[in-house]
Design an enzyme around this catalytic site. Structure first.
Site, short mmCIF file in Angstrom:
data_model
loop_
_atom_site.label_atom_id
_atom_site.label_comp_id
_atom_site.label_asym_id
_atom_site.label_seq_id
_atom_site.Cartn_x
_atom_site.Cartn_y
_atom_site.Cartn_z
N ASP A 1 28.27 -69.14 26.54
CA ASP A 1 27.14 -68.29 26.18
C ASP A 1 26.71 -67.51 27.42
OD1 ASP A 1 25.04 -68.74 23.50
OD2 ASP A 1 24.50 -67.35 25.10
N GLU B 1 31.80 -69.57 7.53
CA GLU B 1 31.22 -70.92 7.57
C GLU B 1 30.20 -71.03 6.44
OE1 GLU B 1 27.93 -71.41 8.40
OE2 GLU B 1 27.50 -69.31 8.87
N LEU C 1 27.67 -73.54 6.60
CA LEU C 1 26.80 -74.58 7.17
C LEU C 1 25.35 -74.26 6.90
CD1 LEU C 1 28.48 -74.68 10.71
CD2 LEU C 1 29.20 -75.86 8.63
N ARG C 2 24.60 -75.30 6.51
CA ARG C 2 23.15 -75.12 6.34
C ARG C 2 22.44 -75.64 7.57
NH1 ARG C 2 22.86 -78.95 1.46
NH2 ARG C 2 24.43 -79.82 2.85
N GLU C 3 21.42 -74.91 8.01
CA GLU C 3 20.61 -75.41 9.12
C GLU C 3 19.99 -76.74 8.70
OE1 GLU C 3 17.69 -72.90 10.95
OE2 GLU C 3 19.09 -71.23 10.94
N LYS D 1 32.22 -64.86 1.77
CA LYS D 1 31.02 -65.32 2.49
C LYS D 1 29.77 -64.59 2.00
CE LYS D 1 28.09 -66.83 5.49
NZ LYS D 1 27.64 -68.18 5.69
N GLY E 1 9.81 -71.82 -5.73
CA GLY E 1 8.89 -72.05 -4.61
C GLY E 1 8.30 -70.75 -4.12
N GLY F 1 13.81 -68.15 2.58
CA GLY F 1 13.56 -67.64 3.92
C GLY F 1 14.75 -67.96 4.80
N CYS G 1 19.56 -66.26 7.14
CA CYS G 1 20.83 -65.90 6.48
C CYS G 1 20.69 -65.16 5.16
CB CYS G 1 21.66 -67.17 6.25
SG CYS G 1 22.00 -68.03 7.78
C1 UGA Z 1 22.51 -70.81 3.95
C2 UGA Z 1 23.64 -71.31 3.07
O1 UGA Z 1 23.18 -72.37 2.22
C3 UGA Z 1 24.81 -71.81 3.89
O2 UGA Z 1 25.89 -72.17 3.03
C4 UGA Z 1 25.26 -70.69 4.84
O3 UGA Z 1 26.31 -71.12 5.68
C5 UGA Z 1 24.08 -70.26 5.71
O4 UGA Z 1 23.01 -69.81 4.86
C6 UGA Z 1 24.58 -69.14 6.59
O5 UGA Z 1 24.95 -68.10 6.06
O6 UGA Z 1 24.72 -69.36 7.81
P1 UGA Z 1 20.49 -71.97 5.27
O7 UGA Z 1 19.92 -70.59 5.33
O8 UGA Z 1 20.57 -72.77 6.50
O9 UGA Z 1 21.99 -71.92 4.67
O10 UGA Z 1 19.57 -72.80 4.29
P2 UGA Z 1 19.51 -73.17 2.74
O11 UGA Z 1 19.35 -74.63 2.65
O12 UGA Z 1 20.60 -72.56 1.95
O13 UGA Z 1 18.10 -72.52 2.31
C7 UGA Z 1 17.80 -71.13 2.44
C8 UGA Z 1 16.41 -70.84 1.89
O14 UGA Z 1 16.38 -70.97 0.46
C9 UGA Z 1 15.30 -71.79 2.40
O15 UGA Z 1 14.12 -71.07 2.63
C10 UGA Z 1 15.10 -72.76 1.25
O16 UGA Z 1 13.82 -73.36 1.22
C11 UGA Z 1 15.31 -71.82 0.07
N1 UGA Z 1 15.70 -72.51 -1.19
C12 UGA Z 1 16.86 -73.20 -1.26
C13 UGA Z 1 14.87 -72.40 -2.30
O17 UGA Z 1 13.79 -71.76 -2.27
N2 UGA Z 1 15.26 -73.01 -3.47
C14 UGA Z 1 16.43 -73.70 -3.57
O18 UGA Z 1 16.71 -74.22 -4.67
C15 UGA Z 1 17.24 -73.80 -2.44
#
Ligand code: UGA
Length: 438
Positions: free
Chosen positions: A33, A149, A151-153, A202, A251, A255, A258
């Site tokens: 980095d 990828e 991956l979820r945070e 993706k 909800g 947010g 991604c």
């Molecule tokens: C998302 C994708 O799930 C991953 O597969 C992808 O790799 C990642 O983006 C990326 O492109 O790097 P992430 O943003 O970390 O992952 O989180 P999520 O768990 O998917 O949630 C995203 C948002 O949606 C959050 O604000 C969450 O609270 C909201 N959410 C999720 C809802 O409001 N309802 C749901 O049923 C699910």
């Protein structure tokens, strides 16, 4: 045993999870980095952000020498057979992806190119066509793959080690085979496609998940109007395996760094290609409007938000992370401020932050609850453990608006609190009157 050397450019969420993930698979990994402070922290085993399951393997692989971190790009890539690019690709104001970090990384790679063949693996999310453009800029003996990828945070290392599939976007069988070999021990089906297809897989996957959430929020809003229970309705819809229950939780909207960015980027690409996507536009519009809904409920309950003080539980864009990027909680704080309310917020992962409307930060959930009403904006499990009778003694107007539908509304109502969820069916409050979801 010879262990393939992997260089990873970028130590953000994706890069760090990949570094630790590949080390877990037994490879020697060098993370690079330009941010010297971040690299210094990583060398000491300090994760650059809060992430379940990251600290322990990071420390272990630093100790056993499988993981190294450097700020010298030439040293990082010198012996690497694979160079993974995981730099950020944020949104521009017009929705297009800002590829300046990626272009800078590729330019630096070109400057130090050796005559040894290497496989460059792009894992940053990019608009369709980007990989082909980048491939043309790299030396001929460097082959470029696009491997998205998923991956979820908050669970990125676990997701890395348990993928549903590995998508390899390649224009060469040799490079595709080499990457498939690299991830063989993950035991996930490998799908080899062209690079452009992989880019659209993706973007399309994130867009579809976001679309499901916007759909769930619209159905929930309808349930609120018709006095039905959105949790039952969406559970029933998701029980059909063709639809699936995932990503149907209503909800405050999606947010994080991604979904919004990737939907905007795909929508931008679609519009510029001459086939605009009405679904993607609608997905974004619904998501823009959703945060206001919870503030509307609060206003309905309090009558007027002017002069009210609101306790807020949760700031991060979801539980399990301290990430505030594109967190809708921030937009909601802005809206509260615009409507004349002040707020005190508590988030178990965030000790300090500059928040809209000069919102102050409390050190506990109960400290934030010294307010007229409470707003729940992140689904942290600890909020469900709070004793509602203690809360009832603190909250002046005894109103709880649960923007994540995580609390047990009936239990709260039994303790004399007026509980409102998003699209939830009526919950009787202490006076026996019905509190209805939005
Ligand atoms: C998302 C994708 O799930 C991953 O597969 C992808 O790799 C990642 O983006 C990326 O492109 O790097 P992430 O943003 O970390 O992952 O989180 P999520 O768990 O998917 O949630 C995203 C948002 O949606 C959050 O604000 C969450 O609270 C909201 N959410 C999720 C809802 O409001 N309802 C749901 O049923 C699910």
């Amino acid at each position: 045993m010879h262990r393939a050397k992997i260089a990873i450019l970028g130590t953000g969420y994706v890069g760090t999870a990949n570094a630790v993930g590949f080390a877990e698979l037994g490879y020697d990994v060098i993370g690079f980095d330009t941010d010297a402070r971040r690299i210094a922290g990583l060398r000491l085993g300090i994760p650059p952000y809060r992430e379940e399951g990251l600290g322990e393997p990071l420390a272990r692989h630093l100790r056993n020498g499988r993981l190294t971190f450097v700020t010298d790009l030439a040293a990082a890539v010198e012996d690497a057979a694979f160079i993974i690019i995981a730099v950020g690709t944020p949104s521009r104001p017009d929705g297009s992806a800002d590829l300046s970090h990626l272009d800078a990384a590729v330019e630096s790679l070109r400057q130090i190119a050796t005559d040894r063949p290497k496989i460059v693996v792009l894992r940053s999310t990019v608009p369709a066509g980007t990989s082909d453009r980048i491939a043309a800029q790299l030396p001929a003996h460097y082959q470029l793959l696009f491997c998205p990828e998923f991956l979820r945070e908050g669970s990125a290392v676990w997701d890395f080690l348990h993928p549903d599939s590995t998508i390899v976007g390649a224009e060469s069988d040799h490079a595709a085979g080499a990457y498939a070999g690299l991830v063989r021990s993950l035991n996930a089906p490998v799908m080899v496609t062209g690079r452009r297809d992989a880019e659209l897989i993706k973007g399309g996957a994130n867009a579809f998940l976001a679309l499901k959430i916007s759909f769930a929020n619209e159905i929930a809003n309808l349930c609120g109007t018709l006095n039905a229970d959105a949790l039952n309705v969406l559970q029933g819809i998701g029980a059909d395996r063709r639809i699936g229950e995932a990503y149907l939780e209503p909800g405050i909207g999606f947010g994080g760094p991604c979904f919004e960015k990737d939907v905007q980027s795909l929508e931008h690409v679609a519009r510029n290609s001459g086939s605009p996507s009405h679904l993607l536009q609608a997905t974004l519009r619904v998501n823009d409007a959703q945060p206001r809904k919870v503030v509307d409920i609060l206003e309905e309950e309090l009558g007027d938000l002017r002069g009210a003080h609101i306790g807020v539980w949760g700031l991060a864009f979801k539980a399990g992370t301290d990430d505030l990027r594109s967190s809708l909680a921030l937009r909601i704080l802005d809206d509260l401020h615009a409507r004349g309310a002040t707020a005190t917020a508590y988030d178990p992962a965030i000790e300090s932050a500059e928040l809209p409307g000069r919102t102050s930060i409390a050190r506990s959930a109960m400290e934030a609850a010294h307010a007229d009403a409470l707003l729940v904006l992140t689904e942290w499990p600890e909020f469900c453990d709070v004793d509602p009778s203690v809360l009832a003694a603190r909250l002046r107007r005894r109103i709880v608006v649960d923007g994540r539908n995580v609390l047990d509304g009936e239990r709260f109502a039994r303790c004399g609190l007026r509980y409102r969820g998003v699209g939830r069916s009526a919950v009787p409050d202490s006076d026996g009157a019905a509190a209805v979801g939005a």
